[in-house]
Design an enzyme around this catalytic site. Sequence first.
Site, PDB file in Angstrom:
ATOM      1  N   CYS A   1       0.841  -1.195   0.000  1.00  0.00           N
ATOM      2  CA  CYS A   1       0.000   0.000   0.000  1.00  0.00           C
ATOM      3  C   CYS A   1       0.882   1.253   0.000  1.00  0.00           C
ATOM      4  CB  CYS A   1      -0.912  -0.003   1.221  1.00  0.00           C
ATOM      5  SG  CYS A   1      -2.186  -1.286   1.182  1.00  0.00           S
TER       6      CYS A   1
ATOM      7  N   CYS B   1       1.939  -8.944   6.667  1.00  0.00           N
ATOM      8  CA  CYS B   1       0.566  -8.453   6.768  1.00  0.00           C
ATOM      9  C   CYS B   1      -0.404  -9.530   7.229  1.00  0.00           C
ATOM     10  CB  CYS B   1       0.107  -7.899   5.422  1.00  0.00           C
ATOM     11  SG  CYS B   1      -0.002  -9.144   4.114  1.00  0.00           S
TER      12      CYS B   1
END
Length: 254
Positions: free
Chosen positions: A210, A238
Amino acid sequence: MVSQRRRLSAASIGRLQQRFETLDAAEMIGWAIQEFPRSRRAVVTSLQAEGVVIADMAMELDPSIRVITIDTGRLPEETLTYLETLRAHWDRPIEVVYPEPADLQPFVASHGVNAFYASVDLRKQCCNLRKVLPLRRALGDVDCWLAGLRRSHSPARAAVPPVHLDTDNGGIVKLNPLIAWSAADVRAYMAERGLPMHPLYAQRYTSIGCAPCTRAVEPGEDERAGRWWWEADTDKECGINGVRQPLRIVEIAS
């Protein structure tokens, strides 16, 4: 007609782990294509080089194989542009899955749009909502998925096996065909095949996620040093790949 779900036992996975340590990436991908029905296998990629390599290899063996990516809602504009570049290059669809607004809205309302900077726990909650849960939905009808993990990515990934059961997604098979590859191997394949590169690699990015959670790296830094760089020494994961601690290879008595 709905194809029957295929599940492998832990003992079978243990034997495959030992066998796959001696296979190359194309042979592992070929095994998945032979072993699982077309509708039950998929390549999942964040559009980084490793996932693009696996998708390209898989399409050589099965041009219609499913290729899935996740648009978290916070991707760099360069990644979204690159998605269209790959669609045009391969002249085929790439499935895109998204977070559920109903999942995100309470989190953002309570913690803010950039809550991930506040704590590791909030960052992992954000990753869970934007990545882990969308992937889980996408894999609901999949029995085997292929990912781009390499052991040389980071110390946390050094013990990743070539194949294992993904208990986070219902015990389906997860295949990591590039575990033994280096970054140079990946670049060489991309060049040989004439595959377009993500434009951020040219700006010293070595791991791309991101936009607010990724930066370029400095010479000598770990490949994943640009991910969540404000955190202290953590696993820098993540949760999507199940790498929370070193994965141990299942040993099967002979």
